[in-house]
Write a protein that holds these residues in place. Sequence first.
Motif, PDB file in Angstrom:
ATOM      1  N   ILE A  17       1.213  -0.829   4.792  1.00  0.00           N
ATOM      2  CA  ILE A  17       2.198   0.236   4.972  1.00  0.00           C
ATOM      3  C   ILE A  17       1.497   1.579   4.804  1.00  0.00           C
ATOM      4  CG2 ILE A  17       4.362   1.234   4.071  1.00  0.00           C
ATOM      5  CD1 ILE A  17       5.209  -1.519   4.380  1.00  0.00           C
ATOM      6  N   THR A  18       1.826   2.519   5.686  1.00  0.00           N
ATOM      7  CA  THR A  18       1.382   3.897   5.484  1.00  0.00           C
ATOM      8  C   THR A  18       2.617   4.726   5.181  1.00  0.00           C
ATOM      9  OG1 THR A  18      -0.414   3.677   7.062  1.00  0.00           O
ATOM     10  CG2 THR A  18       0.283   5.907   6.561  1.00  0.00           C
ATOM     11  N   ASP A  28       6.957   0.791  13.642  1.00  0.00           N
ATOM     12  CA  ASP A  28       5.957  -0.285  13.722  1.00  0.00           C
ATOM     13  C   ASP A  28       6.071  -1.309  12.584  1.00  0.00           C
ATOM     14  OD1 ASP A  28       4.874   0.949  15.984  1.00  0.00           O
ATOM     15  OD2 ASP A  28       3.705   2.299  14.706  1.00  0.00           O
ATOM     16  N   ALA A  29       7.299  -1.636  12.215  1.00  0.00           N
ATOM     17  CA  ALA A  29       7.485  -2.614  11.134  1.00  0.00           C
ATOM     18  C   ALA A  29       7.192  -4.031  11.611  1.00  0.00           C
ATOM     19  CB  ALA A  29       8.900  -2.516  10.584  1.00  0.00           C
ATOM     20  N   VAL A  52      -0.346   7.880   2.309  1.00  0.00           N
ATOM     21  CA  VAL A  52      -0.635   6.865   1.290  1.00  0.00           C
ATOM     22  C   VAL A  52      -0.673   5.497   1.953  1.00  0.00           C
ATOM     23  CG1 VAL A  52       0.152   5.889  -0.905  1.00  0.00           C
ATOM     24  CG2 VAL A  52       0.588   8.293  -0.381  1.00  0.00           C
ATOM     25  N   LYS A  53      -1.694   4.732   1.647  1.00  0.00           N
ATOM     26  CA  LYS A  53      -1.804   3.391   2.227  1.00  0.00           C
ATOM     27  C   LYS A  53      -1.657   2.350   1.133  1.00  0.00           C
ATOM     28  CE  LYS A  53      -4.587   4.512   6.282  1.00  0.00           C
ATOM     29  NZ  LYS A  53      -3.403   4.569   7.130  1.00  0.00           N
ATOM     30  N   LEU A  54      -0.832   1.363   1.412  1.00  0.00           N
ATOM     31  CA  LEU A  54      -0.673   0.286   0.441  1.00  0.00           C
ATOM     32  C   LEU A  54      -0.472  -1.029   1.162  1.00  0.00           C
ATOM     33  CD1 LEU A  54       2.898  -0.044  -0.313  1.00  0.00           C
ATOM     34  CD2 LEU A  54       2.223   2.332  -0.291  1.00  0.00           C
ATOM     35  N   MET A  92       0.547  -2.294  11.383  1.00  0.00           N
ATOM     36  CA  MET A  92       0.790  -1.521  10.152  1.00  0.00           C
ATOM     37  C   MET A  92       2.090  -0.716  10.292  1.00  0.00           C
ATOM     38  SD  MET A  92      -1.388   1.495   8.328  1.00  0.00           S
ATOM     39  CE  MET A  92      -2.762   0.471   8.001  1.00  0.00           C
ATOM     40  N   ALA A  93       3.003  -0.880   9.319  1.00  0.00           N
ATOM     41  CA  ALA A  93       4.260  -0.117   9.369  1.00  0.00           C
ATOM     42  C   ALA A  93       4.031   1.287   8.834  1.00  0.00           C
ATOM     43  CB  ALA A  93       5.315  -0.827   8.538  1.00  0.00           C
ATOM     44  N   LYS A  94       4.773   2.229   9.387  1.00  0.00           N
ATOM     45  CA  LYS A  94       4.648   3.603   8.893  1.00  0.00           C
ATOM     46  C   LYS A  94       6.020   4.094   8.414  1.00  0.00           C
ATOM     47  CE  LYS A  94       3.036   8.166  10.011  1.00  0.00           C
ATOM     48  NZ  LYS A  94       2.597   9.125  10.988  1.00  0.00           N
ATOM     49  N   ILE A  95       6.013   4.686   7.237  1.00  0.00           N
ATOM     50  CA  ILE A  95       7.258   5.256   6.703  1.00  0.00           C
ATOM     51  C   ILE A  95       7.051   6.758   6.566  1.00  0.00           C
ATOM     52  CG2 ILE A  95       8.894   5.259   4.772  1.00  0.00           C
ATOM     53  CD1 ILE A  95       7.873   2.410   4.101  1.00  0.00           C
ATOM     54  N   THR A  96       7.811   7.511   7.336  1.00  0.00           N
ATOM     55  CA  THR A  96       7.724   8.966   7.242  1.00  0.00           C
ATOM     56  C   THR A  96       8.878   9.449   6.371  1.00  0.00           C
ATOM     57  OG1 THR A  96       6.834   8.987   9.475  1.00  0.00           O
ATOM     58  CG2 THR A  96       7.583  11.106   8.577  1.00  0.00           C
TER      59      THR A  96
END
Length: 486
Positions: A423-424, A385-386, A471-473, A1-5
């Motif tokens: 994606i989170t 983590d992309a 947010v999770k999508l 799962m990728a995370k975008i901060t």
Amino acid sequence: MAKITVNVSRGKGTISKNLYGHFSEHLGRCIYDGLFVGKDSPVENVNGMRKAAVDALKEIGIPVLRWPGGCFADEYHWRDGIGTDRKRMVNTNWGGVTEDNSFGTHEFMELCRQLGCEPYVNANVGSGTVQEMSEWVEYLNSDSDSTVARERWANGSREPFGVRFWGVGNENWGCGGNMRPEYYADEFRRYQTFCRNYGENKLYKIACGPNGGDVNWTEVLMKNAGRYMDGLTMHYYTVPGPWEDKGPATGFSRERYMLTLRNAEHISAVIDGHLKVMDRYDPEHRVGLIVDEWGTWYDVEKGTNPGFLYQQNTMRDAQVAALTLNIFNDRCDRIVMANIAQTVNVLQAMILTEGEKIVLTPTYYVFALYKAHHDAKHADTFITDAGEVEGLGISPVSASASVKDGVMTVTVSNMDPDHEKEITVDPADFAFTEASGRVLAGDMGAYNDFDASPVCIRPLDGIAVTAEKTVKLTMPACSVCELTLR
Ligand code: AHR
């Protein structure tokens, strides 16, 4: 799962809406038969402008339009395009067709008026004269009753047009005169001297920059002419292969898809290389970088005039647009304008036309998804983590974010052609109560055509907000999305 901060406090200022600008040249069917059909055309038009195209471009908030070229700019003589008796010429750059000059200065201003956008006029250095350029500025902008201004009155425009963005030559290292940077730097200094300000209108003078990564051109220009310019251009085309084998716009291989995206991503290194040189001569960042030609360039569609640069537009182009616009957003402190090439029927177009019909391309829909970024406050995005996609060689996820009127917009692309991506998004301290999204998705080769338009924006379902306010999508394979937090 990728995370975008997303970090609002680390933003780089305002994302000028002009990063979402467009370019329209007298090339193929961009102007003629594309944007301009003429008053007597059976195609629905307002004062000769194709109504459906104007309406569509207004919908995405087109902020600025560059004209008349391109290479055409340096063989364009503006007086040929005013008045009733217009000179016919051969468009030697593009297809050798006859140019009747029925679209000229007043028509361009009318087009910009209908679009509600700012004009960016690129004037002729290569085959023009200082007097010619100087008088064009006077014709457009003078509020006096000089003979040149009166000529404008006689052609129907009593009020000056107030053109601000002024390009002094195009690609003068190539089609604009094959000049050396030292020579062009001197020419720029001379030409711009006679481009006067009239009334309250202050010209934003734009010097011709390099092709791709030629930082020597940037160096010489900044060193010798930096203090006379407001903006410096740069052109960057994404060409997936050698010039003789760019590959088709549709029906391309997976390898070609990967190569295209890798080449598109390389614009970030090229921009940063130029900015580094510009910084040395302009530490205050007075001079803005203008990427006034960018986009994909493939082999032309079979059976079309090779000089018309007509190509279809697929989800691959949507990915290039999404990635590039994210890169621009993240450099909004230095890039002041960008213009995709070209608006209608040429290269990476927003719109394709055939007779009365128009098609909105996947690239058009990316511009629609990114509209909320116009003049919004940039926010930093950090992706972890992309993962990897075999053969791609760059992160398969790109993103950028901004805040306007208390609403955060995060635009994300999932370049993986085969797999969806979870994606989170962590908006850190940004307070919101609602999360919604829209998505553009399809097979990497999917496109819209005159009989069917399967690629269009849809709601993105399944967005969840966690107790920790992340947010999770799930993004479909090969997709671009706009996430809105309010
Ligand atoms: O956009 C097509 C051409 O590409 C332009 O005329 C020129 O400036 C560039 O080389």
